[in-house]
Design a protein around this motif. Structure first.
Motif: not given
Length: 477
Positions: A31-36, A156-158
């Protein structure tokens, strides 16, 4: 730590009783990688102002991460095969966490971009190794459920990223879009060290080190990096400038060398024969196009709302939330209708809706028009993401699913780099604060690209529902 007794999944291998908890912590890491990408997009104007970044450097804040992530992801998967998924998950998470701290404390463009490249390296190690661990932890129907949860992290990350980016930037400041990763990364690392089971790497069974294609990874990353550098600089030098054209020619030559390397390497990073199959080629084209358009929308939108409309980071993050949720809605509907109507019709609808959204933003060019237009366009892009994955992966043999997934994920990151580079050049004057013509040009280009990509996709995307085709005929054009 004493290990709990392992249980057996019905008609399957012995399963770790902690597998769902482990999935949760691996999911947090992913999740951290996606929202970055999205969390940083909202903070870009503030980073540029505080560090004195010009337009090119600001663009590289996005592209440096996605380029390193995408360019090294297949290599990261090979390293996980060699050393075991647990070791690479921990290493990737540690690199990403430290790099986040470096990015947060950066006081110059060099330090920030260095931190972003390191974040991309950590992500390239962590993401494929974490997915490999998930596959090893689950079996049968449970594996399908786990992979469904894993796939759902993207939308969800976006959504969380845009809101979190606004809250952090408006509150403690833009460095916190990076600092927030540090305590989370430390906690997840400590927990995974204790609970993530050791899976033997191929190195334990005699896999040769020569099978790690570092040269191939270097060539594809250098090729894409050269192309992105040329496209970003075209906003100042001009699209027909000699330097721009020479750089693009150099990128083409590097891609050719990468292709030759993949034909001669003992264990190539990318199966080029797989890319020659119509479904995989179509899915790859869709994911590059949709990701480029999505990042372009976020890039233009955040600079328009914060620089021109002067709304501030928090309100910008809130206004971007419906755009992210619209992406999820489009993906949900597409997932429900794909089997009934097929990929080609959904592709036409997806690109058509995306073109409409960009057109609304370009023609209206006001706060309401930009938000409404990008929200409309996001519905179409959500549809395209689902069709891309189903088309590329729905007709490959089980033993090919891993490399096919890696190809799609790699081109997803390359698409993000491409979108940021091109739209940054087209809208260069407006991003620098000179009028709004650049924003109009950027949104207009987005509409034109959506139309052109839709026309190309009509010839690429198979007309039948994915379920109707078989692996045997999936490779035919």
């Amino acid at each position: 730590m004493a290990h709990e007794p392992r249980t057996r999944v019905a008609d399957g291998p012995v399963a770790d009783p902690r597998r769902w908890a482990i999935l949760g912590f691996l999911g947090v890491a992913q999740f951290m990688l996606i929202i970055d990408v999205t969390v940083v997009a909202i903070a870009l104007p503030h980073m540029g102002a505080d560090l004195g970044l010009d337009r090119e450097a600001t663009t590289w804040v996005v592209s440096a991460y996605t380029l390193a992530f995408g360019g090294l992801m297949l290599l990261g998967g090979r390293i996980a095969d060699l050393l075991g998924s647990r070791n690479v998950v921990i290493a990737g998470l540690a690199v990403f966490t430290v790099a986040s701290l470096v990015s947060g404390v950066a006081d110059s463009s060099t330090a920030l971009l260095g931190g972003r490249v390191a974040q991309g390296v950590g992500a390239a190690l962590l993401s494929p190794a974490a997915l490999s661990a998930v596959v090893q932890l689950f079996d049968g129907e449970e594996r399908n459920k786990a992979l469904g949860i894993w796939s759902g992290l993207g939308g969800a990350g976006a959504a969380v990223g845009v809101l979190l980016g606004g809250v952090l930037t408006a509150g403690p400041g833009w460095p916190w879009v990076f600092y927030v990763n540090v305590p989370i990364g430390v906690v997840v690392t400590v927990v995974l060290l204790r609970v993530l089971p050791v899976a033997p790497g191929a190195g334990a069974t005699g896999m040769r080190r020569g099978s790690l294609d570092v040269i191939g990874a270097g060539l594809v990353t250098a090729a894409t990096g050269t192309a992105i550098y040329a496209l970003i600089g075209a906003g100042d030098r001009g699209w027909t400038d000699r330097t721009t054209l020479l750089l693009l020619l150099g990128a083409v030559l590097l891609y050719v060398l990468f292709g030759l390397r993949q034909r001669t390497a003992a264990v190539p990073l990318m199966d080029l024969a797989l890319l020659a199959r119509r479904p995989v080629a179509a899915g790859t084209f869709l994911v590059v196009s949709a990701t480029s358009l999505m990042v372009a929308a976020f890039f233009l939108g955040t600079f328009y709302l914060q620089h021109h409309a002067d709304l501030g980071a928090l309100l910008t993050g809130v206004l971007f939330l419906p755009i992210a949720l619209a992406t999820m809605a489009g993906a949900t509907v597409a997932g429900q209708q794909l089997a009934a109507v097929g990929g080609r019709l959904l592709t036409a609808l997806g690109f058509g809706i995306a073109a409409l959204g960009f057109t609304v933003a370009a023609v209206g060019l006001g706060t309401t028009a930009v938000v409404v237009g990008l929200t409309i366009g996001a519905v179409g892009l959500g549809v395209l993401f689902v069709v891309a994955a189903a088309t590329a992966l729905g007709q490959v043999a089980p033993h090919e699913s891993g490399i096919a997934s890696g190809i799609v994920s790699t081109f997803h990151e390359f698409g993000a780099s491409l979108g940021a580079a091109v739209v940054s050049s087209v809208a260069a004057a407006s991003i620098a604060g000179s009028g709004t013509d650049g924003f109009v040009d950027g949104f207009t280009l987005g509409a034109a690209v959506a139309v052109a990509a839709g026309l190309v996709a009509m010839f690429l995307v198979p007309g039948r529902p994915a379920q109707a085709a078989t692996v045997a005929d999936g490779g035919e054009w």
